[in-house]
Design an enzyme around this catalytic site. Sequence first.
Site, mmCIF file in Angstrom:
data_model
loop_
_atom_site.group_PDB
_atom_site.id
_atom_site.type_symbol
_atom_site.label_atom_id
_atom_site.label_comp_id
_atom_site.label_asym_id
_atom_site.label_seq_id
_atom_site.Cartn_x
_atom_site.Cartn_y
_atom_site.Cartn_z
ATOM 1 N N HIS A 193 -13.268 -29.292 39.317
ATOM 2 C CA HIS A 193 -13.394 -27.836 39.347
ATOM 3 C C HIS A 193 -12.097 -27.123 38.950
ATOM 4 C CE1 HIS A 193 -15.785 -24.377 40.341
ATOM 5 N NE2 HIS A 193 -14.878 -23.905 41.157
ATOM 6 N N SER A 220 -14.729 -20.175 37.748
ATOM 7 C CA SER A 220 -15.430 -20.274 39.019
ATOM 8 C C SER A 220 -15.928 -18.904 39.483
ATOM 9 C CB SER A 220 -14.489 -20.920 40.039
ATOM 10 O OG SER A 220 -15.163 -21.148 41.235
#
Length: 410
Positions: A382, A176
């Site tokens: 995620h 990320s």
Amino acid sequence: MLRSAFVLFALVALCIVWSMDHLHSSLYIHLPLKPRKTSADRICEHGYPAESHYITTSDGYILNIFRIPYSPRLSNRYISKPVVFIQHGLMASSDGFLLNGPDNALAYNFADAGFDVWLGNARGNIYSRNHSTIWIKHPKFWKFSWHEIGTIDIPETIDYVLHRTGEKAIHYVGHSQGSTAYFVMLSIRPEYNAKIKTGHALAPAVFMGNATQDIIVNLVPLLGNPDGVGTKLLCDQQFTPYNSYICRILDTACGSPTKYPKYCRILYLLWSGGAQGNVNSTLLPQVAETHPAGISTNQAIHFIQSKVSNMFRQYDFGTKKNQKLYNQTEPPAYPLEKVTANTYLYYGLNDGAANASDVKRLAHNLPNLRLLHEVPISTWSHIDFVLAWQVKQEINDPVIQYCKDYEVAN
Ligand SMILES: *[C@@H]1O[C@H](CO)[C@@H](O)[C@H](O)[C@H]1NC(C)=O
Ligand SMILES: *[C@@H]1O[C@H](CO)[C@@H](O)[C@H](O)[C@H]1NC(C)=O
Ligand SMILES: *[C@@H]1O[C@H](CO)[C@@H](O)[C@H](O)[C@H]1NC(C)=O
Ligand SMILES: *[C@@H]1O[C@H](CO)[C@@H](O)[C@H](O)[C@H]1NC(C)=O
Ligand SMILES: *[C@@H]1O[C@H](CO)[C@@H](O)[C@H](O)[C@H]1NC(C)=O
């Protein structure tokens, strides 16, 4: 309705946390709270060697990074090993890559594959909250976003690691924001391309126009406009869900799976934007114990700006200051064509922050793309890139294999 309730809840939570911190420091309340476990403590608990290093950046931030120098499962202590550097995402820290334990967590898997493993920590997170001259409660300390993490913290950490190991280049893995910072670094300081053997971007938050995660979408009205009241009010400060007192309470409450599992699960879901994905429930207490690890509000604001502009560009300070700083009214885009290192992209179909179509758009902008990999599990979210129960087979093993292939070929 649900959205406004969410925002309201978040604001109330911020106020409570903030006032508790102040109450705590002024009244000296002492609860029997557990001392914090560091990444080094966690590594040692599993019988691996751990080192803790401090790096002072050129602008004075003191970063605490960790190392697993060799594997107790191999007799490779005294032989030279390729280096891997692993960088965490937003609200996370080096702890995340350890939580899944020695059989499944990325840091241990790399160590057992014969790598010298370094775990970074960005300025402002729980390990990197000190400065050689600025007090951390001063707004000046919090005046940074992932632009500074990418242009200062990561390159200077890499130089430190190269200096300590005598190596010339590293393998890079970023989750990320850890991959956002990779693209910032290599586009703004392209001389670092030569120091990257392979770069693995897990759920890269670069183009964000298609992000659907509630926390991102809900913050757009509040933080999407650089001249807006919300931005002016909230910029340049620590994002409060982390403070030392609250974290000790979380540690204590969530440190054992049996005590307050429901409460920890709610906290966790709030942190992760509501998607448990494929994270093993038995990990949730540890996740709540270690996250959120602290950021500057500007990091969140910068991501919200990426969502609004649908572009990957520098921090937007508003027309006037942009003109002064950048000599143009809009912030300049990061020149992705300068990212010439071998780059591997990984995305998930249930990722509300790094959407598949946004990652594909990133792929089209890279001159030396080696891989665009879709995780073949439709629920992949995620945080699954770090914490899913299948993370070894889906992510860690292939990433490590690409690094080994590079070592064999070069
Ligand atoms: C912060 O850094 C300063 C300067 O290096 C040092 O003197 C101090 O002990 C550090 N504080 C903490 C809490 O580590
Ligand atoms: C979503 O992704 C597509 C493909 O990359 C892109 O062209 C489009 O601008 C994005 N949509 C939004 C709303 O940003
Ligand atoms: C600022 O931008 C203008 C117009 O693009 C250009 O002519 C000028 O040289 C720039 N100034 C600096 C200091 O870069
Ligand atoms: C990704 O973007 C597409 C196009 O905007 C959207 O339909 C889809 O729901 C998004 N996926 C996720 C998981 O957010
Ligand atoms: C979840 O974690 C527990 C404890 O580490 C383990 O026994 C169990 O097998 C894990 N479940 C899955 C689906 O991996």
